[in-house]
Design a protein around this motif. Sequence first.
Motif, short mmCIF file in Angstrom:
data_model
loop_
_atom_site.label_atom_id
_atom_site.label_comp_id
_atom_site.label_asym_id
_atom_site.label_seq_id
_atom_site.Cartn_x
_atom_site.Cartn_y
_atom_site.Cartn_z
N GLU A 1 31.94 -39.30 -5.87
CA GLU A 1 32.16 -39.25 -4.43
C GLU A 1 31.21 -38.27 -3.75
OE1 GLU A 1 34.01 -41.17 -2.42
OE2 GLU A 1 34.25 -42.35 -4.26
N LYS A 2 30.98 -37.13 -4.37
CA LYS A 2 30.03 -36.15 -3.82
C LYS A 2 28.62 -36.72 -3.85
CE LYS A 2 32.77 -32.11 -5.13
NZ LYS A 2 32.89 -30.93 -6.03
N MET A 3 28.28 -37.43 -4.90
CA MET A 3 26.94 -38.04 -5.00
C MET A 3 26.73 -39.08 -3.90
SD MET A 3 26.52 -38.56 -9.12
CE MET A 3 25.63 -37.33 -10.09
N LYS A 4 27.75 -39.84 -3.59
CA LYS A 4 27.61 -40.88 -2.58
C LYS A 4 27.38 -40.30 -1.19
CE LYS A 4 30.46 -44.25 -5.06
NZ LYS A 4 31.77 -44.97 -5.13
N ARG A 5 27.81 -39.04 -0.99
CA ARG A 5 27.62 -38.40 0.31
C ARG A 5 26.24 -37.75 0.45
NH1 ARG A 5 33.17 -36.89 -0.59
NH2 ARG A 5 32.56 -34.80 -1.28
N ALA A 6 25.50 -37.69 -0.65
CA ALA A 6 24.17 -37.07 -0.60
C ALA A 6 23.21 -37.98 0.17
CB ALA A 6 23.65 -36.84 -2.02
N GLU A 7 22.35 -37.38 0.98
CA GLU A 7 21.37 -38.14 1.74
C GLU A 7 20.20 -38.50 0.84
OE1 GLU A 7 20.09 -36.46 5.39
OE2 GLU A 7 22.10 -35.85 6.01
N SER A 8 19.88 -39.79 0.77
CA SER A 8 18.74 -40.23 -0.04
C SER A 8 17.45 -40.24 0.77
CB SER A 8 19.00 -41.62 -0.62
OG SER A 8 19.23 -42.56 0.43
N GLY A 9 17.56 -40.43 2.10
CA GLY A 9 16.37 -40.41 2.96
C GLY A 9 15.43 -41.56 2.68
N ASP A 10 14.22 -41.43 3.14
CA ASP A 10 13.21 -42.47 2.95
C ASP A 10 11.94 -41.83 2.39
OD1 ASP A 10 12.00 -44.93 3.02
OD2 ASP A 10 11.54 -44.89 5.15
N ALA A 11 12.10 -41.14 1.27
CA ALA A 11 11.01 -40.35 0.71
C ALA A 11 9.80 -41.19 0.35
CB ALA A 11 11.51 -39.59 -0.52
N MET A 12 10.05 -42.37 -0.22
CA MET A 12 8.94 -43.22 -0.65
C MET A 12 8.00 -43.54 0.50
SD MET A 12 7.84 -45.11 -3.38
CE MET A 12 9.22 -45.70 -4.36
N ASN A 13 8.55 -44.02 1.61
CA ASN A 13 7.72 -44.40 2.75
C ASN A 13 7.06 -43.19 3.41
OD1 ASN A 13 8.06 -47.19 2.53
ND2 ASN A 13 9.96 -47.16 3.73
N LYS A 14 7.76 -42.06 3.43
CA LYS A 14 7.16 -40.84 3.99
C LYS A 14 5.95 -40.41 3.17
CE LYS A 14 10.91 -38.23 4.23
NZ LYS A 14 11.76 -37.05 4.52
N LEU A 15 6.08 -40.49 1.86
CA LEU A 15 5.00 -40.08 0.99
C LEU A 15 3.80 -41.02 1.13
CD1 LEU A 15 3.78 -38.34 -1.18
CD2 LEU A 15 5.05 -39.64 -2.89
N ILE A 16 4.06 -42.31 1.13
CA ILE A 16 2.97 -43.29 1.25
C ILE A 16 2.25 -43.12 2.59
CG2 ILE A 16 2.48 -45.76 1.48
CD1 ILE A 16 4.70 -46.22 -0.62
N ALA A 17 3.01 -42.89 3.65
CA ALA A 17 2.40 -42.69 4.97
C ALA A 17 1.52 -41.44 4.98
CB ALA A 17 3.47 -42.59 6.05
N LEU A 18 1.97 -40.38 4.32
CA LEU A 18 1.19 -39.15 4.27
C LEU A 18 -0.11 -39.36 3.51
CD1 LEU A 18 1.03 -36.14 4.92
CD2 LEU A 18 2.25 -35.68 2.79
N ILE A 19 -0.06 -40.13 2.43
CA ILE A 19 -1.29 -40.42 1.68
C ILE A 19 -2.27 -41.21 2.54
CG2 ILE A 19 -2.24 -41.67 -0.29
CD1 ILE A 19 0.37 -41.04 -1.79
N HIS A 20 -1.76 -42.21 3.26
CA HIS A 20 -2.61 -43.00 4.17
C HIS A 20 -3.28 -42.07 5.20
CE1 HIS A 20 -1.95 -47.37 3.42
NE2 HIS A 20 -0.90 -46.90 2.75
N ASN A 21 -2.51 -41.16 5.77
CA ASN A 21 -3.03 -40.29 6.83
C ASN A 21 -4.03 -39.26 6.29
OD1 ASN A 21 -1.47 -41.59 8.76
ND2 ASN A 21 0.24 -40.16 8.53
N THR A 22 -3.87 -38.92 5.01
CA THR A 22 -4.73 -37.90 4.41
C THR A 22 -6.05 -38.48 3.91
OG1 THR A 22 -2.76 -36.66 3.75
CG2 THR A 22 -4.83 -36.02 2.72
N SER A 23 -6.05 -39.76 3.56
CA SER A 23 -7.24 -40.37 2.98
C SER A 23 -8.41 -40.34 3.96
CB SER A 23 -6.95 -41.82 2.57
OG SER A 23 -6.66 -42.61 3.71
N LYS A 24 -9.62 -40.39 3.42
CA LYS A 24 -10.82 -40.38 4.24
C LYS A 24 -10.80 -41.56 5.21
CE LYS A 24 -14.06 -38.25 0.97
NZ LYS A 24 -15.29 -38.48 0.18
N GLN A 25 -11.13 -41.28 6.45
CA GLN A 25 -11.15 -42.34 7.46
C GLN A 25 -12.57 -42.92 7.58
OE1 GLN A 25 -8.18 -43.26 8.88
NE2 GLN A 25 -7.36 -41.75 7.44
#
Length: 360
Positions: A336-360
């Motif tokens: 029950e405690k685990m189910k209340r933990a926020e999972s967020g959207d880490a995967m998409n945040k990370l991928i977006a950061l890589i896109h933004n960091t890459s050479k333009q």
Amino acid sequence: MKDNRSKRILFTGGGSAGHVTVNAAIIPSFIRDGWKVAYIGSVSGIESQLVDRMEGVDYYGIATGKLRRYKSLENLKDPFRVMKGVYQAYRILRKLKPDVLFSKGGFVSVPVVLAAWMNSIPILIHESDLTPGLANRIAIPFAQAVCVTFEQTAQTIKGDKAVHIGPILRNELRQGRASRGLNRCKFTPGKPVLLIMGGSLGASTINQMVRRHASKLADTYQIIHICGKGQLDGSIHIPGYIQFEYIHDELADVLACTDLVISRAGSNSIFEFLALHKPMLLIPLSKASSRGDQILNAQIFQQAGYCEVLLEEEMNDDNFLQALHTVFSQRGQIKEKMKRAESGDAMNKLIALIHNTSKQ
């Protein structure tokens, strides 16, 4: 701006499966988007085996040092191996011309990060644990940003480089089916399933403890024991007890049928157990054989009520069985405690950061 189909990303990280897991989770997204994907690791480390299983990734092996927490003549040779690795990585990068380097850490990543910096390639680093490891501490000054799993980690990184991403969960782990896991192990529904995972290289102390009590544990549980390469014990023949050196494609199904876990406390693994709501008994690597990062990870999870923690140097037959019984008896409250933990959207945040960091 270049079209995505011509963009190139280079990954590095190795020494253990934990230094590959995040890379393996996000690589498919870049392949789907048409990026050219390459990976630099050690010549014969576990990363070479894991990445070799992935389609669409070109793998390059280089020389690398190794962190040893004991005296060895090999320590004198490591600086020369790192220098050789930097030279090899530099030549590979000059050929590949990646738009961005994503480093998961481990000692093989140090020469790759240095070579990327020498080639003016943007660098992103990922740190899963509560405190950065030595390889990442060396590499951080050369990086544009450091992606962290724990919010508290940002306090240990100088400047404004830390970006809280949260835990990265491999999408395929959510696709598991308990029925397939039970069939794979020849188990029956209804009896609890206990999974033991000692890390990619196994954990002999945990293996010995589990095997010593396997007959007694089998009265209560059906047992899946992932014991590590070369650590199978063919002398054990107990109904409801099955051993594997390592599980690859069927891990999602095995986790789906699992009721509770005995594990080390590597960040990637325990966050995956959390996301899948698997109550845990964590036995972190001791300070004698590590920098103590797993102990800190485990303490954070224990404070949140997701697990019981048993320190390896304090483990004995009685407190091992008692701690496991505590997790089993409280598994409902833990879930029950685990189910209340926020999972967020880490995967998409990370991928977006890589896109933004890459050479333009």
